[in-house]
Design an enzyme around this catalytic site. Structure first.
Site, PDB file in Angstrom:
ATOM      1  N   GLU A   1       0.845  -1.213   0.000  1.00 39.30           N
ATOM      2  CA  GLU A   1       0.000   0.000   0.000  1.00 39.30           C
ATOM      3  C   GLU A   1       0.873   1.252   0.000  1.00 39.30           C
ATOM      4  O   GLU A   1       0.619   2.209  -0.746  1.00 39.30           O
ATOM      5  CB  GLU A   1      -0.932   0.007   1.218  1.00 39.30           C
ATOM      6  CG  GLU A   1      -1.814   1.260   1.258  1.00 39.30           C
ATOM      7  CD  GLU A   1      -2.577   1.415   2.570  1.00 39.30           C
ATOM      8  OE1 GLU A   1      -3.016   0.395   3.137  1.00 39.30           O
ATOM      9  OE2 GLU A   1      -2.723   2.569   3.030  1.00 39.30           O
TER      10      GLU A   1
ATOM     11  N   ASN B   1      -2.502  -5.004   9.215  1.00 32.86           N
ATOM     12  CA  ASN B   1      -3.478  -4.586  10.226  1.00 32.86           C
ATOM     13  C   ASN B   1      -3.635  -5.635  11.318  1.00 32.86           C
ATOM     14  O   ASN B   1      -3.872  -5.310  12.468  1.00 32.86           O
ATOM     15  CB  ASN B   1      -4.805  -4.221   9.561  1.00 32.86           C
ATOM     16  CG  ASN B   1      -5.569  -5.414   9.058  1.00 32.86           C
ATOM     17  OD1 ASN B   1      -6.342  -5.989   9.777  1.00 32.86           O
ATOM     18  ND2 ASN B   1      -5.348  -5.805   7.803  1.00 32.86           N
TER      19      ASN B   1
END
Ligand code: F3S
Length: 670
Positions: free
Chosen positions: A128, A228
């Site tokens: 990302e 995450n």
């Protein structure tokens, strides 16, 4: 026996972005084209293996994509250069970049263009972050936390520009972000900061924090590469005993025996909490399996104080087909809008369910950030996908509005979307209104297709709310407008009033002009000052004509019009230029028994009486004159009232020796 509670985080499991990417891959895998994902679609080995079984390949670069592949860009997103490479190679692709990530791309792109350096709080090796870097036009600095940022802000000449923005990887640690913001406020006064941690991350981290505070043990279920999931582990491990496992098998390896040992040494009356949470890329069935294995191992019936199955079911079954829900628009694509309906479902509204107007694309109907009312049209709990319709809600609301319009006889507007058997369909705020052909206002031999895509007014003549059937009449709406225009016309008409109208029809004696719902007639002699044989010499049907009212009869609905401009009156022109005694050249335009008419100027002819043609007596004008002949004559008389001119050729000749026979005198005429 101690009481052991197993508490499962409500936010555990697929986030919106991951769910959307996975369901896209599964949908495409059922199609004709082969499917490839650019990098692993999500950080979960079980899901990747399951997709591989369905034929979804993982490629690591655009050059590995085959000709017939549909390429999926995963939710992490990619840099600008990758899009360019895909497009240059002509690859068919689906962009499943999470809208939260896309938002960061847009911020970075905009501010780097404005000369800002970019600071990204995140993991520089995460795809990302690599994608975000690829959208910058200026220098980029990646920091992993507060100390990195502090060092950066303190070091001299570290930035290329004197202004910077700080953004966060969507899964960045919430507490670390808050520390970074404090540092920015303290040291870097020229730095703007954008909290780009996505809500799915924020919610998970906040819940993990709360769970770690009330539990002695928390099990975090997630892929080892999942950023995450690791953040959740980092948050929990500082407050309680935390285990990071990828699935139930990994739990069984050693974590489970440690958990059982801990439970077994609890005092008999103790109450102990064990928490389970999971990253955004962990499927629900893996979480369920972890829960049931742990419950089984602890063998304590009281452990199921929170039934995870029920919790999961609750989140997945909060909506039903036919539910009316509020949906928050998170992305708008050419073929659909992606919405969040406040459950774990990924919500989609296909383009044709957004509006009943086929000429509109999704971006014409909704935008990101809108909250709209929708109806659930289909539901796939297993995949966590829900399909919705906005147009059905609009239609229901519209039918109510249409009913009210029928009651008060008001006029509505809609767009003609289809020609069907016996009429046309008008879309009015999402409702379908049938207009029978006889009520369209299109003549019997006309084409209903000419109405397509036109906005039309209509009156409602029938509503059946139960069947959702509405019948309308364009003709009734037009008639109301015309009647009102006619009433206004007759109340305002007066002799001399000027209008501009359109020539609607033509006869040999004159033309009919539409004055706005009422036709008036212009006689041929009132069309022009010149002599004409037929109105078509000076006007055509469809011409716009300036006219004035000569006379009118409201009872017989007749209006007599004139179109000659008084400023162009040739008689005025003639009397200004000519006088009795002038010798002029004239052209013979017609011949009668008593003389010849000759044109002096267009619109004014003079009469050369037979007695004024020659000195000698003539019995037939044709002996000397013919139509078209140009002769010289003297103006002998001008009669203003009758607008007549007398001319004489004889007055210009030498007097004759013998008297010509007297012929009764005739005057000239215009
Ligand atoms: Fe998107 Fe956040 Fe998930 S960025 S992919 S919703 S973790």
């Amino acid at each position: 026996m101690p009481k052991v509670n197993i508490k499962t985080a409500k936010t555990a499991g697929f986030c919106f972005g991951v769910s959307r990417a996975v369901s896209e891959a599964e949908r495409l895998s059922r199609g004709e084209n082969s499917v490839a994902t650019l990098g692993e679609l999500i950080h979960n080995a079980d899901v990747i293996a399951s997709l591989a079984e369905k034929g979804v390949r993982v490629v690591n670069s655009v050059s590995e994509v085959k000709k017939d592949d549909t390429l999926i860009i995963r939710s992490h997103g990619v840099g600008r250069a990758v899009y360019e490479e895909i497009e240059a190679a002509g690859i068919n692709f689906i962009d499943a970049t999470c809208p939260f990530v896309k938002k960061i791309h847009d911020i970075v792109s905009e501010y780097s263009c404005k000369g800002y350096d970019i600071i990204i709080a995140g993991d520089e090796n995460h795809p990302e972050v690599k994608g975000i870097i690829g959208h910058s036009f200026s220098s980029v600095y990646v920091i992993s936390g507060a100390s990195d940022l502090e060092n950066l802000c303190k070091s001299e000449n570290c930035f290329s520009n004197n202004k910077q923005i700080l953004v966060a990887q969507t899964t960045f640690d919430l507490l670390k972000w808050r520390e970074c913001v404090e540092i920015v406020k303290k040291h870097c006064t020229n730095t703007k900061f954008f909290d780009t941690i996505c809500s799915a991350t924020t919610n998970r981290q906040e819940e993990a924090l709360a769970l770690s505070c009330e539990c002695g043990i928390v099990v975090i279920v997630g892929g080892k590469n999942s950023s995450n999931s690791r953040k959740l582990f980092d948050i929990c491990k500082n407050r309680c005993k935390a285990y990071f496992v990828e699935n139930a098998n990994e739990l069984k390896k050693d974590a489970l025996s440690e958990i059982v040992r801990t439970v077994n040494i609890l005092p008999p009356n103790a109450e102990f909490n064990i928490g389970i949470t999971a990253g955004a890329s962990t499927p629900a069935d893996i979480i369920k399996e972890v829960h049931s294995i742990m419950s089984e191992a602890i063998k304590n019936d009281d452990t199921a104080d929170i039934d995870f199955m029920a919790e999961v079911d609750k989140t997945f079954k909060r909506v039903y087909i036919g539910n009316r829900v509020k949906a928050y628009v998170v992305a708008v694509h050419p073929t659909e809008a992606v919405v969040d309906i406040g459950t774990k479902h990924s919500g989609y509204i296909p383009a044709d369910e957004l509006t009943s107007d086929p000429s509109l694309s999704p971006k014409d109907v909704v935008k990101v950030g809108d909250t709209i009312d929708c109806i659930v049209t289909s539901l796939n709990d297993a995949e966590g996908v829900v399909y919705l319709s906005k147009k059905k809600v609009d239609a229901a609301v519209s039918v109510e509005k249409i009913s009210a319009a029928k009651d008060d006889n008001s006029t509505l507007e809609g767009v003609v979307t289809n020609v069907v058997k016996g009429g046309v369909i008008v879309s009015c705020d999402g409702a379908r209104v049938f207009i029978p052909a006889s009520q369209t206002g299109v003549p019997r031999n006309g084409k209903l297709e000419d109405l397509l895509r036109k906005t039309v007014p209509f009156k409602v003549i029938e509503v059946n709310e139960a069947r959702g059937r509405v019948v309308g009449s364009i003709r009734a709406a037009s008639k109301e407008v015309n009647d009102a225009a006619k009433a206004k016309f007759w109340s305002e008409i007066e002799v001399g009033k000027k209008y501009t109208g359109e020539v609607k029809s033509m006869e040999s004696y004159g033309v009919f002009v539409d004055l706005g719902g009422v036709d008036g007639m212009v006689h041929a002699s009132e069309l022009t000052w010149n002599r004409i044989k037929h109105p078509k010499e000076v006007v055509s049907i469809g011409d716009k004509l300036d006219v004035y009212v000569k006379a009118f009869d409201p009872e017989k609905k007749r209006v007599s019009l004139g179109a000659k401009d008084p400023n162009d009156n040739p008689w005025t022109k003639f009397t200004n230029e000519f006088a009795v005694g002038d010798v002029i050249k004239v052209q013979v335009v017609s011949i009668t028994a008593f003389g010849a008419f000759a044109q002096i100027i267009p619109g004014v002819d003079g009469l050369i009486h037979i007695s004024q043609i020659a000195n000698e007596r003539i019995t037939n004008v044709n002996q000397i004159l013919s139509v078209g002949q140009v002769v010289e004559a003297k103006i002998t008389e001008i009669e203003n009232e009758k607008m007549r001119v007398s001319l004489s050729m004889k007055a210009l000749l030498e007097p004759a020796t013998a008297d010509a026979e007297e012929v009764p005198d005739e005057k000239t005429e215009e």
